[in-house]
Design a protein around this motif. Structure first.
Motif, PDB file in Angstrom:
ATOM      1  N   ASP A 179       0.780  -1.637   0.087  1.00 43.34           N
ATOM      2  CA  ASP A 179      -0.614  -0.282  -0.053  1.00 43.34           C
ATOM      3  C   ASP A 179       0.693   1.344  -0.237  1.00 43.34           C
ATOM      4  OD1 ASP A 179      -2.869  -0.720  -0.464  1.00 43.34           O
ATOM      5  OD2 ASP A 179      -2.495  -1.613   2.122  1.00 43.34           O
ATOM      6  N   PRO A 180       1.433   1.844  -0.927  1.00 43.83           N
ATOM      7  CA  PRO A 180       2.068   2.564  -1.475  1.00 43.83           C
ATOM      8  C   PRO A 180       1.306   3.919  -1.622  1.00 43.83           C
ATOM      9  CG  PRO A 180       2.257   2.248  -3.119  1.00 43.83           C
ATOM     10  CD  PRO A 180       1.271   1.093  -2.080  1.00 43.83           C
ATOM     11  N   GLY A 181       0.695   4.421  -0.197  1.00 43.17           N
ATOM     12  CA  GLY A 181      -0.146   5.816  -0.841  1.00 43.17           C
ATOM     13  C   GLY A 181      -0.729   5.761  -1.053  1.00 43.17           C
ATOM     14  N   PRO A 182      -1.804   6.270  -2.468  1.00 44.11           N
ATOM     15  CA  PRO A 182      -3.023   6.512  -3.489  1.00 44.11           C
ATOM     16  C   PRO A 182      -3.305   5.094  -3.815  1.00 44.11           C
ATOM     17  CG  PRO A 182      -1.315   7.684  -4.667  1.00 44.11           C
ATOM     18  CD  PRO A 182      -0.601   7.396  -3.357  1.00 44.11           C
ATOM     19  N   ALA A 183      -2.487   4.468  -4.045  1.00 48.73           N
ATOM     20  CA  ALA A 183      -2.119   2.484  -4.885  1.00 48.73           C
ATOM     21  C   ALA A 183      -2.442   2.321  -3.699  1.00 48.73           C
ATOM     22  CB  ALA A 183      -1.680   3.287  -6.144  1.00 48.73           C
ATOM     23  N   ARG A 184      -3.000   1.236  -4.465  1.00 46.84           N
ATOM     24  CA  ARG A 184      -2.323  -0.248  -4.102  1.00 46.84           C
ATOM     25  C   ARG A 184      -1.977  -0.889  -5.384  1.00 46.84           C
ATOM     26  NH1 ARG A 184      -5.703  -4.121  -0.274  1.00 46.84           N
ATOM     27  NH2 ARG A 184      -5.303  -3.063   1.228  1.00 46.84           N
ATOM     28  N   VAL A 185      -0.403  -2.170  -4.885  1.00 50.02           N
ATOM     29  CA  VAL A 185      -0.297  -3.068  -5.966  1.00 50.02           C
ATOM     30  C   VAL A 185      -0.134  -4.073  -5.402  1.00 50.02           C
ATOM     31  CG1 VAL A 185       2.219  -3.494  -6.381  1.00 50.02           C
ATOM     32  CG2 VAL A 185       1.338  -1.556  -6.417  1.00 50.02           C
ATOM     33  N   ALA A 186      -0.945  -4.660  -5.857  1.00 54.75           N
ATOM     34  CA  ALA A 186      -1.667  -5.876  -5.789  1.00 54.75           C
ATOM     35  C   ALA A 186      -0.533  -6.970  -6.599  1.00 54.75           C
ATOM     36  CB  ALA A 186      -2.603  -6.733  -5.491  1.00 54.75           C
ATOM     37  N   PHE A 187      -0.161  -8.307  -5.822  1.00 55.42           N
ATOM     38  CA  PHE A 187       0.547  -9.120  -6.792  1.00 55.42           C
ATOM     39  C   PHE A 187      -0.300 -11.293  -6.205  1.00 55.42           C
ATOM     40  CE2 PHE A 187       2.840  -7.636  -2.868  1.00 55.42           C
ATOM     41  CZ  PHE A 187       3.102  -9.682  -2.337  1.00 55.42           C
ATOM     42  N   GLU A 188       0.402 -11.565  -7.558  1.00 54.60           N
ATOM     43  CA  GLU A 188       0.088 -13.246  -7.915  1.00 54.60           C
ATOM     44  C   GLU A 188       1.704 -13.532  -8.121  1.00 54.60           C
ATOM     45  OE1 GLU A 188      -3.667 -14.848  -9.162  1.00 54.60           O
ATOM     46  OE2 GLU A 188      -4.854 -13.022  -7.632  1.00 54.60           O
ATOM     47  N   LEU A 189       2.136 -14.395  -7.307  1.00 48.04           N
ATOM     48  CA  LEU A 189       3.793 -15.065  -7.859  1.00 48.04           C
ATOM     49  C   LEU A 189       3.976 -16.411  -7.339  1.00 48.04           C
ATOM     50  CD1 LEU A 189       5.933 -12.253  -6.505  1.00 48.04           C
ATOM     51  CD2 LEU A 189       4.518 -11.722  -8.320  1.00 48.04           C
ATOM     52  N   ASP A 190       3.792 -16.931  -8.013  1.00 50.02           N
ATOM     53  CA  ASP A 190       3.736 -18.424  -7.926  1.00 50.02           C
ATOM     54  C   ASP A 190       6.237 -19.032  -8.535  1.00 50.02           C
ATOM     55  OD1 ASP A 190       1.349 -19.133  -7.696  1.00 50.02           O
ATOM     56  OD2 ASP A 190       0.794 -19.758  -9.772  1.00 50.02           O
ATOM     57  N   PHE A 191       6.213 -19.252  -7.955  1.00 48.13           N
ATOM     58  CA  PHE A 191       7.793 -19.887  -8.212  1.00 48.13           C
ATOM     59  C   PHE A 191       8.284 -21.595  -8.162  1.00 48.13           C
ATOM     60  CE2 PHE A 191       8.009 -16.197  -6.161  1.00 48.13           C
ATOM     61  CZ  PHE A 191       8.393 -15.156  -6.732  1.00 48.13           C
ATOM     62  N   ILE A 192       8.953 -21.813  -9.103  1.00 50.47           N
ATOM     63  CA  ILE A 192       9.265 -22.554  -8.862  1.00 50.47           C
ATOM     64  C   ILE A 192      10.602 -23.410  -8.824  1.00 50.47           C
ATOM     65  CG2 ILE A 192       7.618 -23.891  -9.977  1.00 50.47           C
ATOM     66  CD1 ILE A 192       9.970 -24.209 -13.170  1.00 50.47           C
ATOM     67  N   PRO A 193      11.652 -24.303  -7.927  1.00 49.03           N
ATOM     68  CA  PRO A 193      12.681 -23.913  -8.140  1.00 49.03           C
ATOM     69  C   PRO A 193      13.566 -24.806  -9.447  1.00 49.03           C
ATOM     70  CG  PRO A 193      12.050 -26.425  -6.980  1.00 49.03           C
ATOM     71  CD  PRO A 193      10.445 -25.568  -7.689  1.00 49.03           C
ATOM     72  N   SER A 194      14.291 -24.198  -9.441  1.00 52.65           N
ATOM     73  CA  SER A 194      15.549 -24.090 -11.027  1.00 52.65           C
ATOM     74  C   SER A 194      16.318 -23.605 -10.178  1.00 52.65           C
ATOM     75  CB  SER A 194      14.897 -23.036 -11.571  1.00 52.65           C
ATOM     76  OG  SER A 194      15.435 -23.072 -13.206  1.00 52.65           O
ATOM     77  N   ASP A 195      17.309 -24.430 -11.122  1.00 50.23           N
ATOM     78  CA  ASP A 195      19.221 -23.848 -10.600  1.00 50.23           C
ATOM     79  C   ASP A 195      18.988 -23.415  -9.794  1.00 50.23           C
ATOM     80  OD1 ASP A 195      19.581 -23.881 -14.100  1.00 50.23           O
ATOM     81  OD2 ASP A 195      18.654 -22.184 -13.651  1.00 50.23           O
ATOM     82  N   GLY A 196      18.906 -24.401  -8.434  1.00 50.18           N
ATOM     83  CA  GLY A 196      19.278 -23.945  -6.970  1.00 50.18           C
ATOM     84  C   GLY A 196      18.465 -22.956  -6.247  1.00 50.18           C
ATOM     85  N   GLU A 197      17.149 -22.072  -6.393  1.00 49.07           N
ATOM     86  CA  GLU A 197      16.558 -21.243  -6.541  1.00 49.07           C
ATOM     87  C   GLU A 197      15.286 -20.817  -6.747  1.00 49.07           C
ATOM     88  OE1 GLU A 197      18.658 -16.792  -7.767  1.00 49.07           O
ATOM     89  OE2 GLU A 197      19.384 -18.362  -9.421  1.00 49.07           O
ATOM     90  N   TRP A 198      13.812 -20.641  -5.681  1.00 52.79           N
ATOM     91  CA  TRP A 198      13.257 -19.686  -6.492  1.00 52.79           C
ATOM     92  C   TRP A 198      12.957 -19.009  -7.523  1.00 52.79           C
ATOM     93  CZ3 TRP A 198       9.910 -22.938  -4.923  1.00 52.79           C
ATOM     94  CH2 TRP A 198       9.331 -24.129  -3.562  1.00 52.79           C
TER      95      TRP A 198
END
Length: 146
Positions: free
Chosen positions: A115-134
């Motif tokens: 919630d950075p003030g006048p706007a809301r930044v909503a997110f949906e993030l999906d990660f998979i394991p790859s090369d030892g990291e998400w």
């Protein structure tokens, strides 16, 4: 010498198993926040500069195959056209809703908002394991006035 070799091999297998198991758990608070912010800020930079090569390089292999940089630019054109820039999130803490989890397929699912003030930044993030990291397999961002 054979005993040392077996010991080294055993140690390597234990370390690899621990790394694989760590990928099946939700990262701790700070690493998770860093993962979310890094992903979103890379996405934001790509939109602001119209250069999607760095974002593309940070995606999981299946995501990279499906979305080359040109397709990413086309997909996220609305962000550029509206001149959306949400780099302020670097200074904010994300709010997760629901709590992040690793699903039965091994994907890390992270939803929430900033919630950075006048706007809301909503997110949906999906990660998979790859090369030892998400790495990102899905990215959905919405910026809405409050």
């Amino acid at each position: 010498m054979l005993v040392i070799f077996r010991l080294v091999c055993s140690l390597v297998l234990v370390l690899l198993a621990a790394a694989a198991q760590a990928q099946n758990k939700v990262p701790g608070e700070r690493p998770l926040e860093a993962l979310v912010k890094s992903s979103l800020l890379t996405f934001n930079d790509a939109n602001v500069t119209n250069n999607y090569t760095v974002l593309h390089a940070k995606l999981s292999q299946p995501f990279r195959v499906k979305y080359p940089p040109e397709k990413l630019a086309e997909t996220f054109k609305v962000f550029r056209d509206k001149r959306i820039d949400f780099d302020i999130i670097a200074a904010l803490k994300p709010v997760y809703d629901p709590a992040p989890k690793v699903d039965d397929d091994g994907k890390l699912l992270v939803e929430g908002h900033f919630d950075p003030g006048p706007a809301r930044v909503a997110f949906e993030l999906d990660f998979i394991p790859s090369d030892g990291e998400w790495k990102l397999i899905r990215l959905n961002v919405k910026v809405n006035p409050k």
